[in-house]
Design a protein around this motif. Sequence first.
Motif, PDB file in Angstrom:
ATOM      1  N   MET A   1       0.843  -1.184   0.000  1.00 47.19           N
ATOM      2  CA  MET A   1       0.000   0.000   0.000  1.00 47.19           C
ATOM      3  C   MET A   1       0.885   1.243   0.000  1.00 47.19           C
ATOM      4  O   MET A   1       1.687   1.443   0.896  1.00 47.19           O
ATOM      5  N   LYS A   2       0.720   2.055  -1.047  1.00 46.92           N
ATOM      6  CA  LYS A   2       1.565   3.244  -1.163  1.00 46.92           C
ATOM      7  C   LYS A   2       1.144   4.312  -0.158  1.00 46.92           C
ATOM      8  O   LYS A   2      -0.024   4.432   0.194  1.00 46.92           O
ATOM      9  N   GLU A   3       2.114   5.081   0.261  1.00 50.18           N
ATOM     10  CA  GLU A   3       1.851   6.202   1.164  1.00 50.18           C
ATOM     11  C   GLU A   3       2.368   7.468   0.492  1.00 50.18           C
ATOM     12  O   GLU A   3       3.510   7.526   0.049  1.00 50.18           O
ATOM     13  N   TYR A   4       1.499   8.469   0.411  1.00 46.71           N
ATOM     14  CA  TYR A   4       1.856   9.714  -0.276  1.00 46.71           C
ATOM     15  C   TYR A   4       1.989  10.843   0.734  1.00 46.71           C
ATOM     16  O   TYR A   4       1.209  10.948   1.693  1.00 46.71           O
ATOM     17  N   GLN A   5       2.996  11.704   0.517  1.00 44.71           N
ATOM     18  CA  GLN A   5       3.098  12.963   1.260  1.00 44.71           C
ATOM     19  C   GLN A   5       3.087  14.092   0.235  1.00 44.71           C
ATOM     20  O   GLN A   5       4.040  14.860   0.101  1.00 44.71           O
ATOM     21  N   THR A   6       1.960  14.127  -0.503  1.00 40.44           N
ATOM     22  CA  THR A   6       1.888  15.024  -1.666  1.00 40.44           C
ATOM     23  C   THR A   6       0.683  15.965  -1.590  1.00 40.44           C
ATOM     24  O   THR A   6       0.152  16.372  -2.622  1.00 40.44           O
ATOM     25  N   ILE A   7       0.225  16.265  -0.390  1.00 41.66           N
ATOM     26  CA  ILE A   7      -0.906  17.193  -0.261  1.00 41.66           C
ATOM     27  C   ILE A   7      -0.467  18.577  -0.736  1.00 41.66           C
ATOM     28  O   ILE A   7       0.554  19.110  -0.300  1.00 41.66           O
ATOM     29  N   ASN A   8      -1.242  19.158  -1.668  1.00 43.14           N
ATOM     30  CA  ASN A   8      -0.856  20.474  -2.188  1.00 43.14           C
ATOM     31  C   ASN A   8      -1.905  21.562  -1.937  1.00 43.14           C
ATOM     32  O   ASN A   8      -1.655  22.731  -2.222  1.00 43.14           O
ATOM     33  N   GLU A   9      -3.091  21.163  -1.409  1.00 45.23           N
ATOM     34  CA  GLU A   9      -4.112  22.177  -1.129  1.00 45.23           C
ATOM     35  C   GLU A   9      -5.124  21.625  -0.133  1.00 45.23           C
ATOM     36  O   GLU A   9      -5.472  20.436  -0.170  1.00 45.23           O
ATOM     37  N   ILE A  10      -5.582  22.504   0.767  1.00 44.07           N
ATOM     38  CA  ILE A  10      -6.659  22.151   1.707  1.00 44.07           C
ATOM     39  C   ILE A  10      -7.713  23.234   1.579  1.00 44.07           C
ATOM     40  O   ILE A  10      -7.430  24.417   1.738  1.00 44.07           O
ATOM     41  N   SER A  11      -8.966  22.823   1.271  1.00 45.87           N
ATOM     42  CA  SER A  11     -10.052  23.778   1.044  1.00 45.87           C
ATOM     43  C   SER A  11     -11.297  23.308   1.786  1.00 45.87           C
ATOM     44  O   SER A  11     -11.952  22.347   1.357  1.00 45.87           O
ATOM     45  N   GLY A  12     -11.610  23.957   2.914  1.00 45.20           N
ATOM     46  CA  GLY A  12     -12.780  23.547   3.700  1.00 45.20           C
ATOM     47  C   GLY A  12     -12.643  22.095   4.140  1.00 45.20           C
ATOM     48  O   GLY A  12     -11.623  21.711   4.732  1.00 45.20           O
ATOM     49  N   PRO A  13     -13.627  21.243   3.820  1.00 47.66           N
ATOM     50  CA  PRO A  13     -13.542  19.837   4.209  1.00 47.66           C
ATOM     51  C   PRO A  13     -12.755  18.976   3.223  1.00 47.66           C
ATOM     52  O   PRO A  13     -12.710  17.753   3.353  1.00 47.66           O
ATOM     53  N   LEU A  14     -12.145  19.613   2.194  1.00 49.01           N
ATOM     54  CA  LEU A  14     -11.479  18.864   1.121  1.00 49.01           C
ATOM     55  C   LEU A  14      -9.958  18.978   1.217  1.00 49.01           C
ATOM     56  O   LEU A  14      -9.412  20.011   1.595  1.00 49.01           O
ATOM     57  N   VAL A  15      -9.313  17.871   0.862  1.00 49.66           N
ATOM     58  CA  VAL A  15      -7.859  17.828   0.761  1.00 49.66           C
ATOM     59  C   VAL A  15      -7.513  17.372  -0.660  1.00 49.66           C
ATOM     60  O   VAL A  15      -8.097  16.401  -1.165  1.00 49.66           O
ATOM     61  N   TYR A  16      -6.578  18.062  -1.304  1.00 53.85           N
ATOM     62  CA  TYR A  16      -6.141  17.693  -2.651  1.00 53.85           C
ATOM     63  C   TYR A  16      -4.726  17.115  -2.566  1.00 53.85           C
ATOM     64  O   TYR A  16      -3.841  17.705  -1.943  1.00 53.85           O
ATOM     65  N   ALA A  17      -4.540  15.944  -3.192  1.00 51.06           N
ATOM     66  CA  ALA A  17      -3.229  15.290  -3.159  1.00 51.06           C
ATOM     67  C   ALA A  17      -2.845  14.820  -4.555  1.00 51.06           C
ATOM     68  O   ALA A  17      -3.709  14.415  -5.350  1.00 51.06           O
ATOM     69  N   GLU A  18      -1.537  14.856  -4.849  1.00 48.04           N
ATOM     70  CA  GLU A  18      -1.036  14.369  -6.133  1.00 48.04           C
ATOM     71  C   GLU A  18      -0.743  12.870  -6.020  1.00 48.04           C
ATOM     72  O   GLU A  18      -0.250  12.399  -4.985  1.00 48.04           O
ATOM     73  N   VAL A  19      -1.071  12.120  -7.078  1.00 43.36           N
ATOM     74  CA  VAL A  19      -0.832  10.665  -7.087  1.00 43.36           C
ATOM     75  C   VAL A  19      -0.194  10.279  -8.419  1.00 43.36           C
ATOM     76  O   VAL A  19      -0.241  11.037  -9.387  1.00 43.36           O
ATOM     77  N   ASP A  20       0.394   9.059  -8.426  1.00 48.60           N
ATOM     78  CA  ASP A  20       1.034   8.601  -9.665  1.00 48.60           C
ATOM     79  C   ASP A  20       0.405   7.315 -10.177  1.00 48.60           C
ATOM     80  O   ASP A  20       1.015   6.579 -10.941  1.00 48.60           O
ATOM     81  N   GLU A  21      -0.847   7.030  -9.711  1.00 46.68           N
ATOM     82  CA  GLU A  21      -1.563   5.832 -10.174  1.00 46.68           C
ATOM     83  C   GLU A  21      -3.060   6.135 -10.178  1.00 46.68           C
ATOM     84  O   GLU A  21      -3.508   7.057  -9.487  1.00 46.68           O
ATOM     85  N   PRO A  22      -3.844   5.377 -10.942  1.00 41.99           N
ATOM     86  CA  PRO A  22      -5.301   5.620 -10.967  1.00 41.99           C
ATOM     87  C   PRO A  22      -5.926   5.328  -9.598  1.00 41.99           C
ATOM     88  O   PRO A  22      -5.629   4.313  -8.969  1.00 41.99           O
ATOM     89  N   ILE A  23      -6.776   6.220  -9.131  1.00 40.04           N
ATOM     90  CA  ILE A  23      -7.472   6.051  -7.853  1.00 40.04           C
ATOM     91  C   ILE A  23      -8.971   5.999  -8.126  1.00 40.04           C
ATOM     92  O   ILE A  23      -9.503   6.808  -8.887  1.00 40.04           O
ATOM     93  N   GLY A  24      -9.653   5.057  -7.504  1.00 36.41           N
ATOM     94  CA  GLY A  24     -11.084   4.854  -7.756  1.00 36.41           C
ATOM     95  C   GLY A  24     -11.963   5.884  -7.055  1.00 36.41           C
ATOM     96  O   GLY A  24     -11.649   6.361  -5.965  1.00 36.41           O
ATOM     97  N   TYR A  25     -13.084   6.213  -7.699  1.00 39.93           N
ATOM     98  CA  TYR A  25     -14.069   7.118  -7.117  1.00 39.93           C
ATOM     99  C   TYR A  25     -14.684   6.473  -5.865  1.00 39.93           C
ATOM    100  O   TYR A  25     -14.958   5.272  -5.846  1.00 39.93           O
ATOM    101  N   ASP A  26     -14.873   7.251  -4.798  1.00 40.70           N
ATOM    102  CA  ASP A  26     -15.455   6.793  -3.524  1.00 40.70           C
ATOM    103  C   ASP A  26     -14.521   5.896  -2.715  1.00 40.70           C
ATOM    104  O   ASP A  26     -14.925   5.315  -1.710  1.00 40.70           O
ATOM    105  N   GLU A  27     -13.246   5.759  -3.153  1.00 39.59           N
ATOM    106  CA  GLU A  27     -12.298   4.916  -2.416  1.00 39.59           C
ATOM    107  C   GLU A  27     -12.012   5.523  -1.035  1.00 39.59           C
ATOM    108  O   GLU A  27     -11.964   6.736  -0.873  1.00 39.59           O
ATOM    109  N   ILE A  28     -11.833   4.662  -0.042  1.00 38.56           N
ATOM    110  CA  ILE A  28     -11.580   5.119   1.323  1.00 38.56           C
ATOM    111  C   ILE A  28     -10.100   5.466   1.488  1.00 38.56           C
ATOM    112  O   ILE A  28      -9.219   4.779   0.960  1.00 38.56           O
TER     113      ILE A  28
END
Length: 472
Positions: free
Chosen positions: A1-28
């Motif tokens: 399981m990959k671990e990312y430290q790539t958070i680039n923005e926090i907006s209200g209840p949302l966090v935006y992170a950069e990834v290098d692989e496809p991530i599924g919608y609604d994934e936990i």
Amino acid sequence: MKEYQTINEISGPLVYAEVDEPIGYDEIVEIETDDGRTLRGQVLESNDGLVAIQVFEGTSGIDRKASVRFLGETLKMPVTEDLLGRVMDGTGQPIDGGPEIVPESREDIIGAAINPYSREYPEEFIQTGVSAIDGMNTLVRGQKLPIFSASGLPHNDLALQIARQASVPEDEEGDDEDSSEFAVVFGAMGITQEEANEFMDDFERTGALERSVVFANLADDPAVERTVTPRLALTTAEYLAFEKDYHVLVILTDMTNYCEALREIGAAREEVPGRRGYPGYMYTDLATLYERAGRIQGREGSVTQLPILTMPGDDDTHPIPDLTGYITEGQIYVDRDLNSQGVQPPVNVLPSLSRLMDDGIGEGLTREDHGDVANQMYAAYAEGENLRDLVNIVGREALSERDNKYLDFAEDFETEFIDQGFETNRSLEDTLDIGWDLLSQLPKSELNRIDEEFIDSYYVEDEGEAVEATAD
């Protein structure tokens, strides 16, 4: 399981992170903060190299050093029959101090839509013990019937009354060994701590908790959690209904708080707003909740929904009640004027409607005279209401004897039929008998919506009229 430290923005209840692989919608997602806390979230949007994560516990304490892990599965609800009698928070974690829940299975909270071909038409009566609903706007198993209320009205008292009194007739008769049991799933969204305490005190005092599962999302809990709570409640209801053969009544309060959470998240995502700032997809989102009510052919159980919403500014053209009315099968109106008169519960039957009522009442279902009595009371009460407007102009003395009888009927209908208190549990027989007592104030010639056979059987003759008729 990959671990990312790539958070680039926090907006209200949302966090935006950069990834290098496809991530599924609604994934936990699990987010580990610098201070060792682990927060849970869900993927809201997934584009090339960037994902938007909504964090259930709020984004407080998250910074660019936080670690992000994607678990590769969607949010699931651990379900078991032992959930009955338990109290959970808005994310499905027990908060009642009881033993740890050992699930029989873990079900996806999004749920699968019921195949229209497999749906069974709802036509069996659920008794709520409330005359305004049972007699005039009957609820049937598998229906979705919302309660339209407004700020300051006692919709929570009505919800609690229905939760503790609701039953199916075969349950009460008890002569069918294969009859399904009845359960209540209560989902509260955005309620205050005081309201939560009132709910729990009432559930425990009346013993209703034994057959209930309670999900409580409080007003100070994150808005994102509010979007998950009704789905957890409905997933639990579907499991009890379609795997354990329960007839489940799902009470969701307050859907307005749910829609406000959708608007807040939409604003954080900088979406183009729809009517009054609500997301353009709110109709679809509400439909994914309401359409989870129903019956399935070959299954004993059923899911019936009673969502409660408060209309902002008492406006039933507001997007929340408006869209809810399109999707659901009727509505029960809680009325401010009746409430100010002390009527409990203050249900206004004239704008209220149950679209499936006609299929769930009558001989073999409720009582053979049910439909005729309801129609006649509607007509008589509507006539009385119109005459009240006239009285304000010309005075009561200017009205005919017939008109005065309709005015008296409207008054008695509110004080004797509608006003029963929040602690009174009326059987359908009692409700219809009260209806006949009221209709018997009117001359037989005015009962033009009732079959003569029923009038002969149930009409209560006034002694004076009976003597006159005999003399004639």
